[in-house]
Design a protein around this motif. Structure first.
Motif, PDB file in Angstrom:
ATOM      1  N   TYR A 172       0.810  -1.215   0.000  1.00 54.79           N
ATOM      2  CA  TYR A 172       0.000   0.000   0.000  1.00 54.79           C
ATOM      3  C   TYR A 172       0.841   1.261   0.000  1.00 54.79           C
ATOM      4  N   ASP A 173       2.009   1.227   0.681  1.00 56.73           N
ATOM      5  CA  ASP A 173       2.823   2.440   0.750  1.00 56.73           C
ATOM      6  C   ASP A 173       3.324   2.848  -0.629  1.00 56.73           C
ATOM      7  N   ALA A 174       3.834   1.888  -1.396  1.00 51.04           N
ATOM      8  CA  ALA A 174       4.313   2.202  -2.747  1.00 51.04           C
ATOM      9  C   ALA A 174       3.166   2.658  -3.642  1.00 51.04           C
ATOM     10  N   GLU A 175       1.999   2.009  -3.499  1.00 55.81           N
ATOM     11  CA  GLU A 175       0.845   2.380  -4.320  1.00 55.81           C
ATOM     12  C   GLU A 175       0.304   3.747  -3.933  1.00 55.81           C
ATOM     13  N   LEU A 176       0.266   4.015  -2.631  1.00 55.31           N
ATOM     14  CA  LEU A 176      -0.303   5.272  -2.163  1.00 55.31           C
ATOM     15  C   LEU A 176       0.561   6.460  -2.589  1.00 55.31           C
ATOM     16  N   PHE A 180       5.295  10.794  -7.414  1.00 58.81           N
ATOM     17  CA  PHE A 180       6.060   9.557  -7.481  1.00 58.81           C
ATOM     18  C   PHE A 180       5.557   8.713  -8.645  1.00 58.81           C
ATOM     19  N   THR A 181       6.483   8.184  -9.434  1.00 63.24           N
ATOM     20  CA  THR A 181       6.158   7.170 -10.427  1.00 63.24           C
ATOM     21  C   THR A 181       6.724   5.846  -9.908  1.00 63.24           C
ATOM     22  N   ALA A 182       6.742   4.830 -10.764  1.00 64.72           N
ATOM     23  CA  ALA A 182       7.236   3.528 -10.313  1.00 64.72           C
ATOM     24  C   ALA A 182       8.692   3.584  -9.877  1.00 64.72           C
ATOM     25  N   ASP A 183       9.500   4.463 -10.503  1.00 66.68           N
ATOM     26  CA  ASP A 183      10.927   4.480 -10.164  1.00 66.68           C
ATOM     27  C   ASP A 183      11.541   5.872 -10.074  1.00 66.68           C
ATOM     28  N   ARG A 184      10.715   6.901 -10.209  1.00 68.36           N
ATOM     29  CA  ARG A 184      11.254   8.258 -10.110  1.00 68.36           C
ATOM     30  C   ARG A 184      10.360   9.117  -9.221  1.00 68.36           C
ATOM     31  N   MET A 185      10.983  10.049  -8.495  1.00 65.70           N
ATOM     32  CA  MET A 185      10.231  11.087  -7.795  1.00 65.70           C
ATOM     33  C   MET A 185      10.511  12.405  -8.507  1.00 65.70           C
ATOM     34  N   ASN A 187      11.496  -1.671   2.520  1.00 59.18           N
ATOM     35  CA  ASN A 187      11.195  -1.696   3.952  1.00 59.18           C
ATOM     36  C   ASN A 187      10.824  -0.305   4.471  1.00 59.18           C
ATOM     37  N   LYS A 188       9.954   0.370   3.703  1.00 59.96           N
ATOM     38  CA  LYS A 188       9.455   1.699   4.070  1.00 59.96           C
ATOM     39  C   LYS A 188      10.568   2.744   4.130  1.00 59.96           C
ATOM     40  N   THR A 189      11.627   2.522   3.382  1.00 62.42           N
ATOM     41  CA  THR A 189      12.710   3.489   3.263  1.00 62.42           C
ATOM     42  C   THR A 189      12.836   3.920   1.818  1.00 62.42           C
ATOM     43  N   LEU A 190      12.782   5.220   1.599  1.00 61.21           N
ATOM     44  CA  LEU A 190      12.921   5.808   0.276  1.00 61.21           C
ATOM     45  C   LEU A 190      14.413   5.985   0.017  1.00 61.21           C
ATOM     46  N   PRO A 248      18.577   9.080   1.909  1.00 56.45           N
ATOM     47  CA  PRO A 248      17.556   8.092   2.278  1.00 56.45           C
ATOM     48  C   PRO A 248      16.618   8.650   3.346  1.00 56.45           C
ATOM     49  N   MET A 249      15.335   8.302   3.237  1.00 56.02           N
ATOM     50  CA  MET A 249      14.332   8.766   4.187  1.00 56.02           C
ATOM     51  C   MET A 249      13.342   7.654   4.465  1.00 56.02           C
ATOM     52  N   ASN A 250      12.982   7.494   5.723  1.00 55.08           N
ATOM     53  CA  ASN A 250      11.897   6.584   6.075  1.00 55.08           C
ATOM     54  C   ASN A 250      10.570   7.270   5.798  1.00 55.08           C
ATOM     55  N   ILE A 251       9.589   6.481   5.388  1.00 61.72           N
ATOM     56  CA  ILE A 251       8.271   7.052   5.111  1.00 61.72           C
ATOM     57  C   ILE A 251       7.231   6.439   6.039  1.00 61.72           C
ATOM     58  N   ARG A 252       6.270   7.241   6.414  1.00 59.31           N
ATOM     59  CA  ARG A 252       5.085   6.740   7.108  1.00 59.31           C
ATOM     60  C   ARG A 252       3.918   7.668   6.779  1.00 59.31           C
ATOM     61  N   PHE A 253       2.715   7.134   6.952  1.00 60.51           N
ATOM     62  CA  PHE A 253       1.519   7.885   6.604  1.00 60.51           C
ATOM     63  C   PHE A 253       0.673   8.135   7.844  1.00 60.51           C
ATOM     64  N   ASN A 254      -0.021   9.249   7.821  1.00 62.90           N
ATOM     65  CA  ASN A 254      -1.001   9.579   8.845  1.00 62.90           C
ATOM     66  C   ASN A 254      -2.362   9.628   8.161  1.00 62.90           C
ATOM     67  N   PHE A 255      -3.293   8.795   8.642  1.00 63.48           N
ATOM     68  CA  PHE A 255      -4.610   8.695   8.005  1.00 63.48           C
ATOM     69  C   PHE A 255      -5.700   9.369   8.831  1.00 63.48           C
ATOM     70  N   SER A 256      -5.324  10.248   9.740  1.00 62.42           N
ATOM     71  CA  SER A 256      -6.313  10.855  10.629  1.00 62.42           C
ATOM     72  C   SER A 256      -7.090  11.980   9.946  1.00 62.42           C
ATOM     73  N   THR A 257      -6.630  12.449   8.799  1.00 62.07           N
ATOM     74  CA  THR A 257      -7.320  13.511   8.072  1.00 62.07           C
ATOM     75  C   THR A 257      -8.024  12.927   6.856  1.00 62.07           C
ATOM     76  N   ALA A 258      -8.858  13.751   6.205  1.00 61.00           N
ATOM     77  CA  ALA A 258      -9.640  13.274   5.069  1.00 61.00           C
ATOM     78  C   ALA A 258      -8.743  12.705   3.977  1.00 61.00           C
ATOM     79  N   LEU A 259      -7.658  13.383   3.664  1.00 58.81           N
ATOM     80  CA  LEU A 259      -6.639  12.861   2.768  1.00 58.81           C
ATOM     81  C   LEU A 259      -5.381  12.613   3.588  1.00 58.81           C
ATOM     82  N   PRO A 260      -4.634  11.548   3.287  1.00 60.88           N
ATOM     83  CA  PRO A 260      -3.489  11.204   4.137  1.00 60.88           C
ATOM     84  C   PRO A 260      -2.377  12.228   4.080  1.00 60.88           C
ATOM     85  N   THR A 261      -1.540  12.214   5.101  1.00 54.48           N
ATOM     86  CA  THR A 261      -0.304  12.984   5.092  1.00 54.48           C
ATOM     87  C   THR A 261       0.864  12.017   5.048  1.00 54.48           C
ATOM     88  N   LEU A 262       1.933  12.459   4.434  1.00 53.18           N
ATOM     89  CA  LEU A 262       3.151  11.672   4.285  1.00 53.18           C
ATOM     90  C   LEU A 262       4.239  12.316   5.125  1.00 53.18           C
TER      91      LEU A 262
END
Length: 277
Positions: free
Chosen positions: A156-160, A185-190, A207-210, A239-253
């Motif tokens: 889901y993280d890669a898709e989102l 984000f595309t499949a292999d580029r930001m 592993n949730k690391t960009l 390199p950056m770790n990613i996580r999402f916050n779903f507490s709002t109508a649209l997620p935050t990254l």
């Protein structure tokens, strides 16, 4: 003769009141309930997300007319069900992968318990944002946020990342900043844009690391002071770790890095061209 102007003035007031009242009522009144077909379409065409208290890992659910797919950060779970209007009743034995989940085990158990024998209700809020209220027989209610449909919940993280454009949220602006940073984000580029040159960087997600890779690209337009753009290019090369916050109508990254403070991005409808207004 004085009665006619008075009647005419009253008529104008009446027309004005009739013209103004609908917009006021439209703002205050709830959205009209969905028809049976609209309910089924909304239910099956979204992925639904709920993040339990004291957890950063969402429970993600895909619901079809025949079964439920559940993912909560560990095992992939599939349950058959009968969907009768707004009532969902699971049937048969659930199928799942068999990984040890550690601290996520209790959350996974909750996820399977929620979609057993429940009443479903979808509410539509501002900007067509939908919420799914799942009511259990014991009185508990869990509210899920609608996300664009994600076919493989375990990724889901890669898709989102690819579903939205991500807009940087910050109160600290550099003097040469033209606009907030936008990322696609595309499949292999930001691809990122902050008002002048379009830039891009190859990446992989592990592993949730960009993890940025080689092949940085940038337009070469003169935009005055370029320190802000150079700073962005430097940030996005780490390199950056990613996580999402779903507490709002649209997620935050949230992008987390040991090299800098966390960066927070708000999801907005995806722009095919980041330079478009």
């Amino acid at each position: 003769m004085k009665i006619m102007p008075l009647l005419f003035f009253c008529a104008l007031l009446s027309v004005s009141a009739c013209q103004n009242s609908p917009s006021k009522n439209q703002t205050l009144s709830p959205t009209a309930p969905l028809s049976a077909q609209q309910f089924t379409d909304a239910l099956t065409q979204h992925t639904w997300s709920y993040t339990p208290p004291n957890s950063s890992v969402p429970i993600l659910v895909n619901i079809s007319t025949q079964g439920t797919q559940i993912y909560s950060g560990c095992n992939q779970i599939s349950k058959a069900h009968v969907l009768d209007g707004n009532h969902l009743q699971s049937k048969g034995t659930q199928i799942q992968t068999l990984m040890g989940c550690g601290t996520l085990e209790s959350q996974e158990n909750l996820a399977t318990q929620i979609f057993t024998d429940v009443h479903l209700d979808i509410q539509t809020h501002a900007k067509d944002q939908k919420k799914l209220n799942v009511s259990l027989k014991n009185g508990a209610i869990y509210t899920f946020q609608a996300l664009p449909y994600i076919s493989d919940l375990s990724y889901y993280d890669a898709e989102l990342l690819k579903k939205f454009t991500w807009q940087h949220q910050t109160d600290e602006q550099s003097l040469d900043q033209i606009q907030p940073l936008l990322i696609n984000f595309t499949a292999d580029r930001m691809l990122f844009y902050a008002g002048c040159n379009g830039q891009s960087q190859k990446y992989i997600l592990e592993n949730k690391t960009l993890i940025p890779k080689s092949d940085f690209r940038s337009q070469v337009k003169f935009c005055g002071n370029t320190q802000h753009e150079q700073h962005i290019a430097h940030i996005m090369s780490k390199p950056m770790n990613i996580r999402f916050n779903f507490s709002t109508a649209l997620p935050t990254l949230i992008l987390e890095s040991k090299y800098q403070p966390n960066m927070i991005f708000q999801a907005i409808p995806r722009k095919q061209d980041l330079k478009s207004t």
